[in-house]
Design a protein around this motif. Structure first.
Motif, mmCIF file in Angstrom:
data_model
loop_
_atom_site.group_PDB
_atom_site.id
_atom_site.type_symbol
_atom_site.label_atom_id
_atom_site.label_comp_id
_atom_site.label_asym_id
_atom_site.label_seq_id
_atom_site.Cartn_x
_atom_site.Cartn_y
_atom_site.Cartn_z
ATOM 1 N N LEU A 8 2.989 5.706 11.116
ATOM 2 C CA LEU A 8 3.741 4.492 10.845
ATOM 3 C C LEU A 8 3.215 3.903 9.546
ATOM 4 O O LEU A 8 2.005 3.776 9.352
ATOM 5 C CB LEU A 8 3.569 3.492 11.990
ATOM 6 N N LEU A 10 2.976 0.756 6.934
ATOM 7 C CA LEU A 10 3.088 -0.698 6.928
ATOM 8 C C LEU A 10 2.744 -1.253 5.552
ATOM 9 O O LEU A 10 1.986 -0.638 4.804
ATOM 10 C CB LEU A 10 2.127 -1.312 7.951
ATOM 11 N N VAL A 19 0.347 -4.059 14.528
ATOM 12 C CA VAL A 19 1.069 -2.930 15.121
ATOM 13 C C VAL A 19 0.175 -2.195 16.119
ATOM 14 O O VAL A 19 0.607 -1.852 17.218
ATOM 15 C CB VAL A 19 1.595 -1.974 14.026
ATOM 16 N N VAL A 71 8.427 -0.427 14.501
ATOM 17 C CA VAL A 71 7.694 -0.634 13.252
ATOM 18 C C VAL A 71 8.525 -1.411 12.229
ATOM 19 O O VAL A 71 7.976 -2.104 11.372
ATOM 20 C CB VAL A 71 7.158 0.703 12.696
ATOM 21 N N TRP A 74 7.862 -5.099 11.486
ATOM 22 C CA TRP A 74 6.812 -5.462 10.523
ATOM 23 C C TRP A 74 7.174 -4.956 9.116
ATOM 24 O O TRP A 74 6.295 -4.766 8.292
ATOM 25 C CB TRP A 74 5.478 -4.881 10.953
ATOM 26 N N ARG A 78 8.577 4.805 10.069
ATOM 27 C CA ARG A 78 7.882 5.969 10.619
ATOM 28 C C ARG A 78 8.135 7.162 9.709
ATOM 29 O O ARG A 78 9.277 7.459 9.378
ATOM 30 C CB ARG A 78 8.397 6.279 12.027
#
Length: 81
Positions: A8, A10, A19, A71, A74, A78
């Motif tokens: 993931l 971010l 997360v 995800v 935020w 992915r």
């Protein structure tokens, strides 16, 4: 047993830490995922880094589509392994 992993991506460390905490609550993850910093190519500034959350899913029980939606809360995504 397969070696299924999810990565993931971010935008910052705070989001990555949130997360990781939320993964356990929402998906019942037993093993704590790893948080990694990924500096963008050619960037020297620490602000220009992405943060990765790597988690193993050896049993293949995590749905990629659900992880995508999760995800995105935020402003992340992915990556396909």
């Amino acid at each position: 047993m397969s070696d299924v992993r999810h990565v993931l991506v971010l935008p910052d460390r705070d989001a990555a830490e949130e997360v990781v905490e939320a993964l356990g609550e929402r998906f019942g993850i037993d093993e704590e995922p790893r948080i990694l910093r990924d500096a963008l190519a050619g960037e020297d500034d620490a602000e220009d880094a992405q943060w990765l959350v790597a988690l193993r899913d050896e049993e293949g029980r995590l749905d990629p589509g659900e992880l995508d939606e999760f995800v995105a809360e935020w402003d992340g995504w992915r990556e396909e392994p």
